[in-house]
Design an enzyme around this catalytic site. Structure first.
Site, PDB file in Angstrom:
ATOM      1  N   GLU A  37      -3.889   7.230  -4.095  1.00 26.36           N
ATOM      2  CA  GLU A  37      -3.516   5.933  -3.075  1.00 26.36           C
ATOM      3  C   GLU A  37      -3.367   4.735  -4.222  1.00 26.36           C
ATOM      4  O   GLU A  37      -4.237   4.769  -5.235  1.00 26.36           O
ATOM      5  CB  GLU A  37      -4.961   5.644  -2.438  1.00 26.36           C
ATOM      6  CG  GLU A  37      -4.747   4.420  -1.680  1.00 26.36           C
ATOM      7  CD  GLU A  37      -6.033   3.985  -0.982  1.00 26.36           C
ATOM      8  OE1 GLU A  37      -6.280   4.301   0.222  1.00 26.36           O
ATOM      9  OE2 GLU A  37      -7.002   3.611  -1.674  1.00 26.36           O
ATOM     10  N   TYR A  92       0.793  -1.266   0.004  1.00 25.60           N
ATOM     11  CA  TYR A  92      -0.017   0.038  -0.385  1.00 25.60           C
ATOM     12  C   TYR A  92       0.936   1.265   0.089  1.00 25.60           C
ATOM     13  O   TYR A  92       1.672   1.391   0.867  1.00 25.60           O
ATOM     14  CB  TYR A  92      -0.796   0.010   1.329  1.00 25.60           C
ATOM     15  CG  TYR A  92      -1.869   1.104   1.322  1.00 25.60           C
ATOM     16  CD1 TYR A  92      -2.900   1.257   0.915  1.00 25.60           C
ATOM     17  CD2 TYR A  92      -1.511   2.455   1.932  1.00 25.60           C
ATOM     18  CE1 TYR A  92      -3.914   2.474   1.023  1.00 25.60           C
ATOM     19  CE2 TYR A  92      -1.941   3.491   2.020  1.00 25.60           C
ATOM     20  CZ  TYR A  92      -3.203   3.382   1.851  1.00 25.60           C
ATOM     21  OH  TYR A  92      -4.054   4.723   1.699  1.00 25.60           O
TER      22      TYR A  92
END
Ligand code: GDP
Ligand code: MN
Length: 382
Positions: free
Chosen positions: A195, A107
């Site tokens: 993101e 991530y």
């Protein structure tokens, strides 16, 4: 404003971030053609603005173009429902991309931290799942650090964070590069979030963005006209989308009393008064200055698009704008519309007497104060 995955990837690719080859379409036959062009091994992904598309059945891997085309046919037009979005969203576009072989999922994100008034970089070795889940069950697996607004990022800061997050060695240099590119894209797009989840490491050791979510600061939208045309299908609430297209400041609140006021403060006071009177506000709507008939009518139409609205409360203070002008605008708008719910107006300010006279005998009842008006509309709407 949230960008779709395909728009986000397009933006990031411009800054050098590696993404899978592919194309977006709303036509199943074209989806099949894209899959053929990419060699058949593809992922078909619903382009809807919600998290958890994978779990909702909106992301599927295929080995041949035929099957990908079949799934595209099924997916386009379907309502996708997720835990985060129980009402769901209709799939209008799909993205067909080359399948990435994934060995590990990480991530990586850049986002605005309003508490410290800086942008931060967030890295985790536990990608592929919602970051909120990681934050809850394994907060130590998330590494964060702030981007200095004056000096930007230094390589060593990024390297330290990546090492602290335990990202395996073969991915590290690539991730340093990717984070710098993400920050560049973030700044260029006036984003409040970029993101990558998952940021995939292939068995060959190549780092690639398998998903991308970008959100642009709404106050900077005027600097990004290229995204304006898609703002309607990007908003999650269709009435808010329509209001945004009409240039009206409107927020849906879920109650039964529609509200139109001039000035954000007055609108918020109206919402409070409706609550105090035992009612619930259906919306926030700031009609703005002037309040010409066309504008009032457009605002009324937006308020009435919400089927929950059982009554309308108008709260206008005329300072520079004369109240009688506003009253004329309201009456003209109402004469062109078929309004079936009770309407109460509290008007105050310059030329208020003339304004009240204009509204006399119309379907609009007047009140002398916001409190009186709120009580009246709440009882009339019952
Ligand atoms: P989200 O559920 O809305 O976040 O959609 P994602 O694009 O993240 O896809 C969900 C999941 O599908 C990912 O976490 C991956 O595990 C998987 N996935 C997506 N694209 C690929 C791909 O190209 N290859 C493989 N192997 N898995 C993928
Ligand atoms: Mn994802």
């Amino acid at each position: 404003m949230k960008l779709h995955e395909y728009q986000s990837k397009e933006l990031l690719a411009k800054f050098g971030v590696p993404v899978a080859k592919g194309d977006v379409t709303s036509d199943p036959a074209e989806a099949k053609a894209i899959a053929e062009r990419l060699g058949g091994r593809v992922v078909v992904k619903a382009q809807v603005l919600m998290g958890g598309r994978g779990k909702a059945g909106g992301v599927k891997l295929f080995d041949d173009a035929e099957a990908a085309g079949e799934f595209a046919k099924e997916l386009i037009g379907k309502r996708l429902v997720s835990i985060q979005n129980p009402t769901g969203l209709i799939v209008e576009k799909i993205l067909v991309v080359e399948t990435i072989d994934i060995a590990e999922e990480y991530y990586v994100a850049i986002l605005l931290d309003r508490n410290i008034q800086k942008s931060i970089v967030m890295i985790s070795r536990e990608g592929g799942v919602e970051i909120e889940e990681v934050a809850e069950h394994n907060p130590d697996a998330i590494v964060k650090f702030a981007v200095d607004p004056k000096w930007g990022l230094c390589d060593y800061e990024i390297r330290n964070a990546i090492a602290k997050a335990n990202i395996p060695k073969p991915a590290r240099n690539q991730m340093v590069k990717m984070i710098k590119q993400l920050v560049q894209a973030y700044e260029a797009a006036d984003a409040e979030m970029v993101e990558i989840n998952p940021c995939a490491l292939t068995p060959e050791g190549k780092l690639i963005a398998a998903d991308a979510k970008v959100s642009i600061d709404d106050n900077a939208m005027y600097r990004h006209p290229e995204y304006q045309s898609t703002s309607a299908d990007s908003a999650e609430d269709p009435i808010e989308a329509e209001a945004s297209n009409r240039g009206i400041a409107y927020v849906r609140l879920g109650g039964t009393i529609g509200i139109m006021g001039n000035g954000a403060g007055l609108v918020m006071q109206s919402i409070d008064e409706i609550s105090a009177a035992g009612g619930t506000a259906a919306n926030f709507l700031d009609v703005g200055g002037g309040a010409q008939a066309e504008r009032v009518k457009s605002c009324m139409e937006v308020i009435l698009m919400d089927p929950n609205v059982k009554g309308i409360f108008i709260n206008i203070f005329g300072g520079i704008t004369r109240v009688d002008e506003v009253a004329k605008g309201v009456l003209t708008a109402f004469s062109q519309m078929d309004i079936k719910v009770p309407v109460v107006a509290r008007i105050e300010g310059t030329a208020v007497e003339e304004g009240r006279k204009i509204l006399e005998g119309s379907i609009i009842q007047t009140a002398n104060s916001a409190r009186e008006g709120a009580n009246l509309i709440v009882s009339l709407a019952k």
